[in-house]
Scaffold this active site. Structure first.
Site: not given
Length: 654
Positions: A429, A509
């Site tokens: 990410e 997230d």
């Protein structure tokens, strides 16, 4: 029907040994009672390791009970200053008790033991229908008994003995209701006792097996210790060089406590490799960081020897597996404060062990290689032949990377190896975390592909349109696998990486990104999941900096996966005697906050990281229905209803 009222009476406090009896699987193996017997054996072994016991005797009785006897100092029987009951009673009835929590102190009863979990024989007692303990100490013979973990016969003096006649005898009746099988594994127990005798040269270990016709006695006594044990281990193999055996214990410095060190016995054979490892005499069947340290040390030393002596072949590069594949070894590490993955202590997780093994063995092994050039040459040449075979095998598989069909993404930092049996792709990410991962990875086998943002929800995207998304296109090209269905004819040999690892932040997230990627793989690349190629990394959320504690305890950096693990870690520090508030807890806001070394230690290193393999259960239709509910556009009303009903139950990390 569930109780509707949530009040003071709803809170249950588990006392004494109740937590163990309620959840035995958290403290021991429950397939059979072997491990709870081993806990008692380990106490006798610790006495021998400390230099007080010379004989350990285990008896398997016909009534399924087991006795463990040693001639150590005997468990103290006086009144405990805090609990106000006999100390031997505290040892068997209080979970976090024992003489090993102060093992780094100058006046500690034990310096090196098999761990600091603080359960030990209290687990044995909790999971036994009956337990009897007899102590010979200070000229007195004393005895007490327990049932279901409770005292049924208080400590009493039953006789006298010679002042020098000391020791402890425990008889255990495992409670069958806690185990799948009520019988102790005799083969596992024999192997364990034989290994304990090997690791304690001069100590006599005996196993008595009661039979209908009498008693079968087995005895182990290794005067030459590990070298003699290795000779027996490789008796049916053909060594290609003499065994390399030795031991080295270090003096205290900034990195290691005085007395920490390693004992080893290594032999390269013509057949397959393998070995055994131990930490403070505890067998680590799952290996761990000490084996990783040995692997790295022998590989680098053999590689450098081969290069310096002109043995390497052109276009052939040695890998650690080439050197490790034919190595038979026994490795025993002594550490003041080892950390294990679980109460059964089958895998060492202490990162300091990698450096400890290297510091103890490397110089001695380098010297041995250069003093035994002919033998070292045979070891190196054997590894080179394996490397050549591996290289030919990997070239036989046509790779998308070199076929010209697709150009690899510019953001991909590829692995040097093209052998998908060992290579890994990290889907990371963000560019910041991707940069740390690229700097910290093992370039030989690990590739990194940073992903931008959260990506798209691909659940209802047509397969023919899925590659129009740049991020998904990059993933597909990197893997050299096209979108497909469960029943597609697919050649998995084309897959460029054996492990595809999703690496996202340990927050909400990050969980969303994992969900989107899992949706992509389940919907459009399902055979990667069914063949076991998809994994999820578990980076830690907390770092704990522990200051130095005297000369024998250098500063430490510990990591906790979540708040629950942080609570356990802090409790352990208190048990070690670290002053409350002396340690500092830092919370990682994201992977980007970790430097390359931290990311390697916690998340990238195969020996210390935590991975969860993604699998599909038997209910395939149920799984598809779940994805429909969670990811389908038509089910937005259902999701809103679930959020309204259960949103207050979520502990969101915002």
């Amino acid at each position: 029907m569930a109780k509707q009222n949530y009040d003071e009476s709803s809170i249950r406090v588990l006392r004494k040994l109740e937590p163990i009896q309620l959840r035995p699987g958290m403290y021991t193996r429950t397939n059979d009672p072997t491990h709870i017997v081993v806990e008692a054996i380990d106490n006798a072994v610790d006495e021998a390791m400390a230099g007080y016991a010379r004989n350990i005797e285990v008896t398997l009785h016909r009534d399924a009970s087991v006795s463990v006897r040693d001639d150590g100092r005997g468990i103290p029987t006086g009144i405990h200053p805090e609990e106000k009951v006999p100390t031997v009673q505290v040892v068997f009835t209080v979970i976090h008790s024992g003489g090993k929590f102060a093992k780094g102190d100058a006046d500690s009863s034990y310096k090196f033991t098999g761990g600091l979990h603080g359960v030990g024989v209290s687990v044995t007692n909790a999971l036994s229908s009956r337990l009897e303990v007899e102590v010979r100490r200070a000229g007195k013979l004393q005895r007490m008994s327990f049932a279901e973990g409770e005292v049924i016969e208080p400590l009493s003096i039953t006789g006298n003995c010679a002042a020098k006649d000391t020791g402890t005898a425990i008889r255990i009746w495992p409670n069958p209701k806690y185990f799948d099988s009520p019988s102790v594994s005799r083969s596992e127990l024999e192997h364990l006792l034989r290994a304990k005798a090997m690791l304690l040269p001069g100590v006599r270990v005996t196993l008595n097996i009661e039979t209908a016709s009498g008693q079968d006695v087995k005895e182990w006594h290794f005067e030459r210790g590990m070298a003699q044990y290795l000779d027996q281990m490789i008796a049916e193999d053909e060594p290609i060089a003499p065994a390399f055996c030795g031991e080295r214990y270090l003096t205290g410095n900034d990195s290691f406590a005085s007395g920490e060190g390693v004992q080893w016995a290594l032999a390269w054979v013509s057949g397959s490799g393998g070995g055994e490892s131990y930490v403070n005499l505890i067998p680590t069947l799952g290996g761990g960081t000490h084996e990783a340290g040995l692997r790295d040390t022998v590989f680098n030393s053999v590689r450098i020897f081969a290069e310096q002596h002109g043995l390497m072949q052109r276009n052939v590069k040695l890998a650690a597996d080439d050197v490790w594949a034919r190595l038979r070894f026994v490795l025993a590490v002594r550490m003041v404060d080892p950390s294990f993955a679980g109460q059964t202590k089958e895998k060492l997780s202490s990162r300091e062990a990698v450096k400890l093994v290297g510091a103890a063995i490397k110089d001695t092994f380098d010297l041995w290689l250069n003093e035994h050039v002919a033998e070292a040459t045979r070891i190196a040449e054997q590894a080179i032949r394996l490397a050549v075979a591996r290289t030919r095998s990997s070239k036989a598989v046509e790779r998308r990377k070199s076929s010209g069909v697709a150009v690899l993404p510019g953001k991909l930092s590829d692995a040097e190896s093209s052998d998908n049996r060992i290579t890994e792709l990290f889907l990371v990410e963000g560019d910041s975390a991707g940069g740390s991962a690229k700097a910290g990875r093992d370039k030989e086998i690990q590739a990194v592909l940073p992903l931008r943002g959260k990506g798209m929800n691909s659940w209802e995207v047509e397969r023919s349109q899925i590659l129009a998304n740049q991020e998904i296109h990059n993933i597909a090209v990197s893997l050299a696998i096209d979108p497909h269905t469960l029943d597609s004819a697919l050649d998995m040999n084309e897959l460029r990486y054996g492990k595809v690892i999703i690496l996202a932040d340990a927050d909400d997230d990050g969980e969303h990104i994992k969900a989107l990627l899992l949706t992509l793989f389940f919907r459009h690349f399902p055979q990667l999941i069914t063949h076991g190629h998809i994994y999820i990394a578990q980076p830690p959320l907390f770092r704990v900096d522990v200051p130095a504690q005297g000369k024998g305890k250098p500063p430490r950096k510990l990591y906790a996966l979540d708040e629950a693990e942080l609570t356990v870690l802090e409790a352990r520090l208190r048990q070690e005697g670290v002053r409350e508030g002396a340690w500092q807890v830092s919370r990682f806001k994201g992977l980007g906050e970790m430097d390359a070394i931290q990311l390697w230690e916690t998340t990238l290193c195969p020996d210390t990281r935590r991975l969860v393999r993604v699998e599909v259960g038997d209910d395939l239709h149920g799984t598809i229905g779940m994805f429909d509910n969670l990811m389908g556009k038509a089910n937005a009303a259902y999701r809103k209803e679930q959020i309204s009903a259960h949103g207050n139950e979520v502990e969101a990390d915002i």
